[in-house]
Design an enzyme around this catalytic site. Structure first.
Site, short mmCIF file in Angstrom:
data_model
loop_
_atom_site.label_atom_id
_atom_site.label_comp_id
_atom_site.label_asym_id
_atom_site.label_seq_id
_atom_site.Cartn_x
_atom_site.Cartn_y
_atom_site.Cartn_z
N ALA A 1 0.85 -1.20 0.00
CA ALA A 1 0.00 0.00 0.00
C ALA A 1 0.88 1.24 0.00
O ALA A 1 1.93 1.26 0.63
CB ALA A 1 -0.91 0.01 1.23
N CYS A 2 0.48 2.24 -0.77
CA CYS A 2 1.19 3.52 -0.76
C CYS A 2 0.17 4.63 -0.88
O CYS A 2 -0.99 4.37 -1.18
CB CYS A 2 2.22 3.56 -1.88
SG CYS A 2 1.50 3.43 -3.52
N PRO A 3 0.58 5.87 -0.65
CA PRO A 3 -0.40 6.95 -0.54
C PRO A 3 -1.31 7.15 -1.76
O PRO A 3 -2.51 7.34 -1.60
CB PRO A 3 0.45 8.19 -0.31
CG PRO A 3 1.72 7.69 0.27
CD PRO A 3 1.94 6.36 -0.37
N THR A 4 -0.77 7.13 -2.96
CA THR A 4 -1.63 7.35 -4.13
C THR A 4 -2.34 6.06 -4.52
O THR A 4 -3.48 6.07 -4.97
CB THR A 4 -0.82 7.90 -5.32
OG1 THR A 4 0.07 8.90 -4.84
CG2 THR A 4 -1.74 8.50 -6.36
N THR B 1 2.23 0.54 -5.15
CA THR B 1 1.48 -0.57 -4.59
C THR B 1 1.56 -1.79 -5.51
O THR B 1 1.78 -2.92 -5.05
CB THR B 1 -0.01 -0.16 -4.43
OG1 THR B 1 -0.07 1.00 -3.60
CG2 THR B 1 -0.84 -1.27 -3.80
#
Lengths: 154, 105
Positions: B8-11, B16
């Protein structure tokens, strides 16, 4: 699945700047001019920089995938940019970057086919065969064909 | 080994899924089973089930944001890594996990 995301290819951009900060400003002007939507270059730049702060998007092998959620954008965009003058990107392998996939998504866009397409593209970008193919394209059409392939297979 | 992972990553559109691919390739290369759940912009995909968790030897968390449904993983060994580390050197990460698990058993 065909590519249902607005895709633009810019080959051999004769970029003035090779440091990341100045190049981002230059890149966002170029992108802004290519877009039909009226989103300011500065807005795009802020979105990309915001994301860049978390982890570098230069993932090695001269490739980078700057991306961000852009306020006011209606539908997503994908740009493939090949620059003439490689960028100091602070990439994961410390090499300069020459091949750039820019992904812009609307800030309030959730759960749709566009995002799915972009996620498949990202997934396939880790494939060394695809990397080789995209790094040796001769023209815009060939680049678009490869991108099309990259989003078609999961 | 039976590996499960969450990326998981912010954008949630790029890293991801790049991390997912990197983990899958590295695990396959080292002869392990792996299932990777992504928590990206399109929500949870390829969700880890209670059976997946039960059968797994290790959970890799490659996340730059808080994850959803973390209560599933109370009783499993975890490794937390930066998503950049996974994209850059997934194979050496898997090797390190192999060593760590071997030494304990």
């Amino acid at each position: 699945m065909g590519i249902n995301v607005e895709t633009k290819v810019i080959l051999d951009l004769n970029n003035k700047y090779t440091d990341k900060k100045s190049f981002f400003a230059e890149l966002c002007e170029v992108i802004h001019n290519e877009m039909d939507e009226k989103v300011l270059a500065i807005t795009i730049k802020e979105a990309l920089e915001e994301r860049e702060k978390v982890v570098t998007t230069g993932f090695g092998n001269e490739l980078a995938i700057p991306h961000g959620k852009v306020e006011g954008l209606i539908s997503p965009y994908l740009f493939f940019v090949r620059v003439k003058n490689p960028i100091e990107w602070q990439a994961m392998d410390d090499e300069k970057v020459k091949f750039i996939f820019v992904i812009l998504v609307p800030s309030d866009d959730k759960d749709n086919n566009h995002l799915k397409v972009l996620s498949i593209l990202s997934y396939n970008l880790m494939d060394s065969e695809y990397q080789k193919m995209i790094k040796t394209v001769k023209d815009e059409e060939e680049a678009k064909n490869i991108i099309e392939k990259m989003v078609a297979v999961e | 080994m039976n590996i499960i992972a969450i990326t998981a990553c912010p954008t949630g559109v790029a890293h991801t899924f790049m991390a997912k691919r990197a983990l899958e390739d590295a695990a396959k290369k080292r002869g392990h089973e792996i299932k990777v759940e992504t928590q990206g912009a399109t929500g949870i995909e390829n969700e880890l089930t209670p059976t997946d968790v039960k059968n797994a030897d290790i959970l890799i968390l490659a996340v730059e944001v808080g994850i959803a449904k973390s209560e599933r993983f109370k009783d499993i060994k975890k490794v937390e890594v930066k998503i950049g580390t996974v994209i850059k050197s997934a194979e050496s990460l898997i090797r390190k996990i192999e060593e760590k698990l071997e030494n304990k058993e």
